[in-house]
Design an enzyme around this catalytic site. Structure first.
Site, PDB file in Angstrom:
ATOM      1  N   LYS A 276       0.842  -1.203   0.000  1.00 21.80           N
ATOM      2  CA  LYS A 276       0.000   0.000   0.000  1.00 21.80           C
ATOM      3  C   LYS A 276       0.875   1.250   0.000  1.00 21.80           C
ATOM      4  CE  LYS A 276      -3.913  -1.863   2.667  1.00 21.80           C
ATOM      5  NZ  LYS A 276      -4.960  -1.636   1.653  1.00 21.80           N
ATOM      6  N   ARG A 350     -10.328 -11.523   2.108  1.00 21.67           N
ATOM      7  CA  ARG A 350     -11.172 -12.588   1.566  1.00 21.67           C
ATOM      8  C   ARG A 350     -10.490 -13.950   1.669  1.00 21.67           C
ATOM      9  NH1 ARG A 350     -11.421  -9.203  -3.896  1.00 21.67           N
ATOM     10  NH2 ARG A 350     -11.259  -7.605  -2.288  1.00 21.67           N
TER      11      ARG A 350
END
Ligand code: BES
Ligand code: ZN
Ligand code: ZN
Length: 496
Positions: A276, A350
């Site tokens: 990120k 996920r």
């Protein structure tokens, strides 16, 4: 903070401040406010006539040494239109009143209940507002403000409503303290709260609350072939944990529904090799908010004792970009046996939820809700206002959750799950891929990925990426973790 019911006439209460809601309308000096106007010799009518007192939501009017009252201050808080008044507004008023009085170094006050809500709902909302409003994120500050509200009286209820009011108050305390328990966890920085520490805190909570708990360590996780969770954890030295907390009702019946509460707990999300940007990365300590919320929910349920079995499964890991980290294109085998092409290591939530859901199903859950700070895309879609709700084919299960959200005043919005979106995650080289190949719909493809593992089990996914963290302090809530969804989940389980 002590909160006690007080049925003595409010004019005689010796307190630092008397707080009362004021409804908006052509004449805000009605009902309780008209009584106070009489006691104070027509002062409130004058304020209303001058336009200073309107009752607009969260308008504050503070009067000192009001005539006719033993209280040292009278604080009038706007409650908006009477026909739109609900528990959410009442909660905010109570929280905002507490925070504004605390800032003024007041140490005790009396809150005058009133309005149109059922007594227990009203007293519950007030206590929730007070306790969540009192929560501060100054744990690591060495020069803590010593301003503290010591005690609050809940006044204004008729004597024959005392029992109902007490019921609501104790329920409100359980829920708010559990929400604050979750907020405390979420607020912890990642150097203080690793997956192992989270597991220890879950164990301590479960012990206190009388819940059973099982923590799977990295060896057990490997034995169970939780390849998706392990793939995220392999990037750093901190071992993962799978935390399982179970509530079993006294008269559990075989064959009855079992609710599974699954929460993402990435104690820090760097993004992994798909790293990120630095700007704002510090906020990724709250990437375990889903897990914390589920643990807080369990804490509340242990005290509220619903008639249904609940199993909470929290996969906990860091997402680090070390030399052993998984890389884009890597193919992993989840516990269910499905193969996953990891196209972006930052779509890690996920992956860990996939194995947690598979495990929850193996433990016997029949209905699942997961909560996760899953996607930045949900912030684009719904900002920090609504939780994104995604459901499986069983809309009746989703409807139950939406009803609970409405009842508790937590804003949630259902997103579409058309089959077309499922195509986006079809894998080129494995069964599925962890990001969508189409443009847009990022929250929906994330949800579809998780749904693949829920299969036919009724399932709801809550994307709380936009709502779990308050970027700016609100009058009723400190900056930082919100504990969103806990109230809805408690309500959902209790209504089963
Ligand atoms: N933890 C983030 C999602 C997030 C974003 C939470 C902003 C809170 C605030 C999640 O793991 C993530 O990085 N998701 C990616 C998915 C993408 C790579 C498909 C995202 O949203 O960018
Ligand atoms: Zn991520
Ligand atoms: Zn994440």
């Amino acid at each position: 903070m002590q909160i006690t019911l007080e049925t003595k006439p409010y004019a005689s209460l010796e307190t630092d401040a008397l707080v009362t809601p004021v409804f908006e309308g052509d004449d805000p000096v009605q009902g309780r406010v008209a009584e106070l106007d009489q006691l104070t010799g027509g002062l409130l009518k004058k304020l209303a006539a001058s336009g200073e007192l309107t009752g607009k939501t969260l308008e504050f009017t503070l009067l000192h040494t009001p005539a006719g009252l033993k209280a040292r201050r009278l604080l009038l808080v706007g409650a908006g239109k009477k026909d739109q008044f609900n528990v959410a507004t009442l909660r905010k008023i109570a929280g905002a009143a507490l925070r504004s009085l605390k800032a003024k170094s007041v140490s005790n006050f009396a809150f005058l209940a009133g309005g149109t809500l059922p007594v227990a709902d009203g007293s519950q909302a007030i206590v929730e507002g007070l306790l969540t409003g009192d929560f501060e994120t100054d744990k690591y500050k060495t020069d803590k403000k010593d301003k503290k509200i010591e005690s609050v009286l809940l006044a204004g209820f008729p004597e024959n409503a005392a029992e109902e009011a007490q019921k609501g108050m104790s329920r409100g305390r359980i829920i708010a303290e559990s929400q604050n328990f979750a907020r405390d966890l979420i607020n912890e920085p990642s150097n203080k709260l690793t997956p192992r520490v989270l597991a220890e805190k879950a164990q301590a909570m479960a012990k206190d609350a009388g819940l059973s708990v099982d923590v799977l360590d990295e060896k057990k996780i490997a034995d169970l072939k939780m390849g998706a969770l392990l793939s995220v954890a392999q990037g750093g030295p901190e071992p993962p944990r799978m935390i399982v907390v179970t509530y079993t009702p006294a008269n559990a019946k075989p064959g009855a529904p079992v609710i599974g509460l699954v929460g993402k707990a990435v104690t820090f999300d760097t993004g992994g090799i798909s790293i990120k940007p630095a700007d704002g990365m510090e906020k990724m300590k709250y990437d375990m908010a889903g897990g914390a919320t589920m643990l807080g929910t369990m804490r509340a349920l242990a005290a509220l004792k619903p008639n249904v079995k609940v199993i909470c499964v929290v996969p906990a890991t860091e997402n680090m970009p070390g030399g052993t980290a998984q890389k884009p294109g890597d193919i992993q085998t989840a516990m269910s046996g499905k193969t996953i092409e990891v196209l972006n290591t930052d779509a890690e939530g996920r992956l860990i939820l996939a194995d947690a859901i598979t495990y929850a199903k193996q433990l016997g859950v029949t209905h699942i809700v997961d909560a996760a700070t899953l996607t930045g895309a949900i912030v684009v879609a719904l900002a920090n206002i609504n939780v994104g709700v995604f459901g499986s084919a069983d809309q009746s299960w989703t409807d139950k959750l939406l009803t609970s959200a409405k009842a508790t005043g937590e804003k949630m919005w259902q997103m579409p799950m058309d089959d077309e979106y499922r195509e986006f995650i079809k894998g080129s080289f494995a069964d599925i891929q962890n990001i969508g190949s189409g443009k847009g719909g990022g929250s929906i493809t994330g949800a579809w990925f998780i749904r693949e593992f829920a299969g036919d089990t009724p399932w709801i996914h809550l994307d709380i990426a936009g709502t779990a963290w308050n970027d700016d302090a609100k009058p009723w809530l400190a900056k930082g973790p919100t504990g969103v969804a806990l109230r809805t989940l408690v309500h959902l389980v209790l209504s089963q």
